[in-house]
Design a protein around this motif. Structure first.
Motif, PDB file in Angstrom:
ATOM      1  N   GLY A   6     -26.335 -20.469 -14.281  1.00  0.00           N
ATOM      2  CA  GLY A   6     -27.351 -20.566 -13.344  1.00  0.00           C
ATOM      3  C   GLY A   6     -27.054 -21.928 -12.558  1.00  0.00           C
ATOM      4  N   TYR A  15     -35.748 -10.791 -11.911  1.00  0.00           N
ATOM      5  CA  TYR A  15     -34.431 -10.373 -12.332  1.00  0.00           C
ATOM      6  C   TYR A  15     -34.048  -8.726 -12.273  1.00  0.00           C
ATOM      7  CZ  TYR A  15     -33.383 -14.407 -15.308  1.00  0.00           C
ATOM      8  OH  TYR A  15     -33.002 -15.758 -15.766  1.00  0.00           O
ATOM      9  N   ARG A  63     -31.409 -20.732  -5.780  1.00  0.00           N
ATOM     10  CA  ARG A  63     -31.726 -20.234  -7.053  1.00  0.00           C
ATOM     11  C   ARG A  63     -31.126 -19.063  -7.712  1.00  0.00           C
ATOM     12  NH1 ARG A  63     -31.848 -20.040 -11.598  1.00  0.00           N
ATOM     13  NH2 ARG A  63     -33.343 -20.185 -13.314  1.00  0.00           N
ATOM     14  N   TRP A  64     -30.181 -18.979  -8.428  1.00  0.00           N
ATOM     15  CA  TRP A  64     -29.575 -17.681  -9.072  1.00  0.00           C
ATOM     16  C   TRP A  64     -29.110 -17.990 -10.786  1.00  0.00           C
ATOM     17  CZ3 TRP A  64     -24.951 -18.812 -10.731  1.00  0.00           C
ATOM     18  CH2 TRP A  64     -23.919 -19.818 -10.099  1.00  0.00           C
ATOM     19  N   ASP A  65     -29.186 -16.983 -11.260  1.00  0.00           N
ATOM     20  CA  ASP A  65     -28.799 -16.472 -12.577  1.00  0.00           C
ATOM     21  C   ASP A  65     -27.837 -15.337 -12.659  1.00  0.00           C
ATOM     22  OD1 ASP A  65     -31.765 -17.977 -14.163  1.00  0.00           O
ATOM     23  OD2 ASP A  65     -29.918 -18.970 -13.581  1.00  0.00           O
TER      24      ASP A  65
END
Length: 477
Positions: A388, A340, A363-365
């Protein structure tokens, strides 16, 4: 009086220069002109035409007019002899002293001439009286020319001062003075504004060249006019100093010289360098122009919070994963358990918006986290508001403290997402930017400062997109 010549002075005069022919040539159209006048006319006109009738001609049909040349030379010789005799104050016909001035013929005559058949009906006056009257008349006509010469000289002085002002102000050229100010202003800006500086200085020098050329042209025209008028005045004054008889003999041609229309000079507007155009609101106008090349990103990333395996772009607007950990200090603000990174500024009031590029990321948030939450380990998970995506199960979800995952089913794979925060109303909204489709809104009563949060485990960068900016000026009444 003597018999008239076969050809009058007017008939022996060139139709171009109005002087007695010196080297006459005959055109194909039978008109005769001085060779010098013809060559000058052809040079000015750019084509071989007759100066009298404008019919086209050519060199091979332009021949010397020897007969006319001989007649003119004989006429000039005869006139010179008459003038020489007349200047002695003796009538060339009767050898009597010239005591009268014929007002009709405007020539001195003797008593015999006055009583002759040709002059009986003519009005005559004594020579002294004629000289006084003619000089008074010329002096009256000369005064406007002298005044006009004075005006022209004053105007030329103004032109000279204007030209000098362009080149000299405060011991610097006007261009150098303006250039120095431009450079002083540009020195306050960053290096990437040098191109703009060069463009403006080039425009200044171009204006200097244009206006200097204009002033040089006007000064040249003024010099020509002054020279012409000075020659006229000099000739008239010379004639006025001549012997009385010679003065009266040449009076008619002299009088014609004072009948020229005076040329009044015009003031030249806009001759100086337009300093206001170059310097007025310079920094604002440059700043306004900078909006076309400068990008503004509403949220930038804080490298002091980034996990050691995350790499941030130089402008702090994009983040990507790298296998090799960077040698960064393990400071309290930095995440060490998950990949992060936080935004550089937090929000505790107002509305805020930023757009995130997530195309090709597996893959992401993205979302928000309270300022007070620790960034070590995974204990912060229960304090995140976010959206996400995981390509392994092809699912999108939202998370909110104290709640289970909420799964979403967008119509298309998300590439750009808009995040909108209304801190005061407690709303966090996610929107598909490409389709302008609302994805989800999280409601929560925020009680402290929150920071934008980003997560990326891909080698493809997750980036915060720039927004268009505009310059507005508040008008004061």
């Amino acid at each position: 009086m003597a018999a008239k010549n076969p050809l009058s002075e007017e008939e022996l005069s060139c139709p171009v220069c109005c002087e007695i022919f010196r080297d006459p040539v005959i055109m194909s159209c039978s008109h005769s002109v001085c060779r010098t006048c013809l060559q000058q006319f052809w040079k000015t006109k750019g084509s071989q035409e007759c100066p009298v009738c404008r019919r086209r001609s050519s060199n091979d049909i332009t021949l010397p007019n020897l007969v006319l040349k001989n007649v003119c030379e004989a006429f000039l010789k005869s006139r010179s002899q008459r003038s020489s005799a007349g200047s002695e104050g003796v009538c060339i016909l009767h050898h009597e002293k010239l005591k009268l001035f014929c007002l009709d013929d405007q020539q001195p005559v003797c008593l015999v001439c006055q009583t002759s058949k040709n002059h009986k009906t003519h009005d005559c006056c004594p020579i002294d009286e004629a000289v006084t009257d003619c000089k008074t008349k010329l002096q009256t006509a000369l005064e406007p020319l002298q005044k006009n010469l004075k005006v022209l000289k004053e105007a030329k002085r103004d032109y000279d001062q204007t030209a000098a002002h362009i080149k000299m102000i405060h011991h610097l050229t006007q261009t150098q003075h303006t250039e120095r100010q431009i450079k002083q202003e540009f020195e306050k800006l960053h290096q990437f504004l040098r191109d703009e500086e060069a463009v403006r200085i080039a425009a200044l020098k171009e204006e200097e060249e244009q206006k200097s050329q204009m002033m040089r042209r006007k000064i040249e025209e003024m010099n020509e006019e002054i020279s012409s008028l000075s020659d006229t005045i000099r000739n008239i004054e010379k004639e006025m100093k001549a012997e009385d008889i010679q003065f009266l003999q040449n009076f008619t041609s002299t009088e014609k010289q004072v009948q020229r229309s005076p040329k009044h000079p015009e003031k030249t507007s806009g001759a100086l360098i337009n300093v206001a155009k170059h310097l007025s609101n310079l920094k604002f106008r440059v700043w306004e122009k900078m909006q076309e090349i400068i990008q503004y990103t509403p949220v930038t990333l804080d490298p002091n919070t980034a996990h050691p395996k995350l790499h941030l772009s130089d402008d702090l607007t994009a983040v990507e994963k790298r296998d090799q950990k960077s040698s960064v200090p393990d400071n309290p603000e930095r995440f060490d358990g998950y990949l992060y990174v936080l935004g550089s500024e937090g929000f505790d009031s107002g509305t805020h918006c930023w757009d995130v590029q997530v195309e090709n990321i597996n893959r992401w948030d993205m979302g928000l986290i309270p300022e007070s939450v620790t960034r070590k380990g995974d204990s912060f998970w229960n304090s995140v508001w976010g959206l996400g995506y995981n390509k392994s199960n092809n699912k999108y979800w939202t998370l909110c403290p104290g709640q289970s995952y909420h799964y979403l089913t967008p119509k298309e794979k998300l590439q750009r997402v808009r995040v909108q925060l209304d801190w005061d109303r407690g709303k966090l909204t996610f929107t598909d930017l490409l389709t302008n489709t609302h994805l989800h809104t999280i409601t929560h009563t925020f009680t402290e400062r929150v920071f934008p949060l980003f997560f990326n485990v891909s080698v493809y960068p997750l980036g915060i997109l720039p927004v268009k900016t505009s310059v507005t000026v508040e008008q004061h009444s």
